[in-house]
Design an enzyme around this catalytic site. Structure first.
Site, PDB file in Angstrom:
ATOM      1  N   HIS A  59      -3.292  -1.611   8.477  1.00 26.52           N
ATOM      2  CA  HIS A  59      -4.559  -0.879   8.407  1.00 26.52           C
ATOM      3  C   HIS A  59      -5.456  -1.429   7.303  1.00 26.52           C
ATOM      4  O   HIS A  59      -4.990  -1.646   6.182  1.00 26.52           O
ATOM      5  CB  HIS A  59      -4.294   0.602   8.129  1.00 26.52           C
ATOM      6  CG  HIS A  59      -3.601   1.314   9.250  1.00 26.52           C
ATOM      7  ND1 HIS A  59      -4.267   1.838  10.332  1.00 26.52           N
ATOM      8  CD2 HIS A  59      -2.282   1.569   9.456  1.00 26.52           C
ATOM      9  CE1 HIS A  59      -3.397   2.394  11.151  1.00 26.52           C
ATOM     10  NE2 HIS A  59      -2.181   2.246  10.644  1.00 26.52           N
ATOM     11  N   PHE A 116      -4.202   3.400   1.262  1.00 25.24           N
ATOM     12  CA  PHE A 116      -4.385   4.823   1.502  1.00 25.24           C
ATOM     13  C   PHE A 116      -4.549   5.043   2.996  1.00 25.24           C
ATOM     14  O   PHE A 116      -5.417   4.453   3.637  1.00 25.24           O
ATOM     15  CB  PHE A 116      -5.626   5.343   0.773  1.00 25.24           C
ATOM     16  CG  PHE A 116      -6.003   6.759   1.133  1.00 25.24           C
ATOM     17  CD1 PHE A 116      -5.209   7.820   0.722  1.00 25.24           C
ATOM     18  CD2 PHE A 116      -7.136   7.023   1.886  1.00 25.24           C
ATOM     19  CE1 PHE A 116      -5.544   9.135   1.060  1.00 25.24           C
ATOM     20  CE2 PHE A 116      -7.488   8.326   2.223  1.00 25.24           C
ATOM     21  CZ  PHE A 116      -6.680   9.376   1.807  1.00 25.24           C
ATOM     22  N   ALA A 120      -8.548   8.976  10.291  1.00 24.82           N
ATOM     23  CA  ALA A 120      -9.966   9.108   9.938  1.00 24.82           C
ATOM     24  C   ALA A 120     -10.834   9.595  11.084  1.00 24.82           C
ATOM     25  O   ALA A 120     -12.017   9.855  10.883  1.00 24.82           O
ATOM     26  CB  ALA A 120     -10.494   7.753   9.446  1.00 24.82           C
TER      27      ALA A 120
END
Length: 334
Positions: A59, A116, A120
């Site tokens: 990611h 993190f 989303a």
């Protein structure tokens, strides 16, 4: 009708090669729900810590695009999905917000060693930044668990997209059945991630939108660094003469039994309550028979009392126990 997928398809949903291989072996799946159940079992019970870290590394930081150096491990499909999932955050971000996100992302990676991670989809940049700041003080072991839960949310959302895409390819074979099933399944997985319209809410309220009970727990033995298996767990809700129990409450009969189970080899409890769309508001108590698990410990049992408000009825409540012989802690997970 069963839909079969290849390893690369599942790698786009979750960046762990071990996870993708296990999912490909379990394929084909008769429904999205079946695939989600398999995915959760594989993610939480069959892959190791390295697989979690590999998935996290696929990611890009929130607000960034996947860098060129990641192209060898991030598929075009995954990159496209990631961009779509962050679209709300990007659309609502100002230059100063993006700068602050970048700075906090760097601090987070320096502290925890991985990006993190948050599902989303539908979240604004301000919401994501606030959550980043809120989670930053966590201990690494807690944050690692939260990140794994967020990865599973992302995986479930992408599995829904994968099934939707495959159904479009085969819609000529079963135009009515396949289209309707996929539409419903996407609503089931995506419903808790994005704000739906009132009309959609009415439609989906008639079918189960959860894939697990609304209240769950697990126990981690921090003194041994491993899950705590074989601990008896009991869930109760408050129905006493007073609206809510107070400190020193003597109405012992006010606690009403809801369900019980025993933690498995991964420290996770079985089903403590029914799978319902909306959980009843009220005061709940989860109790753990820690004395039986560790007779030489300080705590004969541990009880955690928490409140679910009426506005939180559709949320999920994961209430873990981090245990050692002479201390314990908890937090609200996801």
């Amino acid at each position: 009708m069963e839909l079969g997928f290849e390893e690369k398809d599942f790698l786009a949903c979750c960046g762990s090669t071990k996870f993708a291989k296990e999912m490909a072996l379990a394929s084909p799946f008769a429904s999205l729900e079946e695939a989600v159940r398999a995915a959760r079992d594989i993610w939480f019970n069959k892959v190791d810590v390295n697989a979690w870290l590999q998935a996290f590394s696929a990611h890009p930081p929130i607000g960034d695009s996947p860098p060129a150096s990641h192209h060898h491990r991030t598929s075009p499909t995954s990159a496209q999905w990631s961009k779509g999932e962050q679209s709300t955050a990007i659309a609502t971000a100002t230059g100063s917000t993006l700068q602050e996100l970048s700075e906090w992302n760097a601090q987070y990676r320096e502290k925890f060693g991985f990006v993190f991670l948050i599902c989303a989809s539908g979240r604004t940049s301000d919401e994501i930044l606030a959550e980043l700041k809120n989670r930053y003080p966590n201990r690494p072991i807690i944050e690692f668990e939260i990140a794994a839960q967020e990865q599973m949310k992302i995986t479930e959302l992408r599995l829904a997209k994968l099934f939707s895409s495959r159904a479009k390819d085969t819609i000529d074979q079963h135009p009515a059945v396949v289209a309707k099933k996929v539409e419903d399944r996407v609503s089931i997985i995506g419903g808790h991630l994005t704000v739906t319209s009132e009309a959609t809410a009415v439609k989906t309220s008639q079918i189960p939108t959860r894939t697990r009970p609304p209240i769950t727990t697990h126990v981690l033995d921090v003194s041994r660094g491993c899950p705590a298996a074989g601990i008896e767990v009991r869930l109760e809700t408050w129905k006493g003469t007073q609206p809510r129990p107070s400190f020193g409450e003597t109405d012992i009969g006010g606690w009403i039994f809801q369900g019980s189970s025993t933690t498995d080899n991964d420290g996770r409890s079985g089903q403590l309550t029914s799978i319902v769309n909306v959980v009843d508001p009220g005061i709940y108590r989860i109790s753990f028979n820690t004395g039986k698990y560790n007779p030489a410990g300080f705590f004969p049992y541990v009880s955690i009392v928490f409140e679910i408000r009426e506005s939180q009825g559709k949320e999920h409540f994961h209430v873990p126990l981090l245990l050692s012989p002479f201390s314990f802690s908890t937090y609200r997970g996801s």
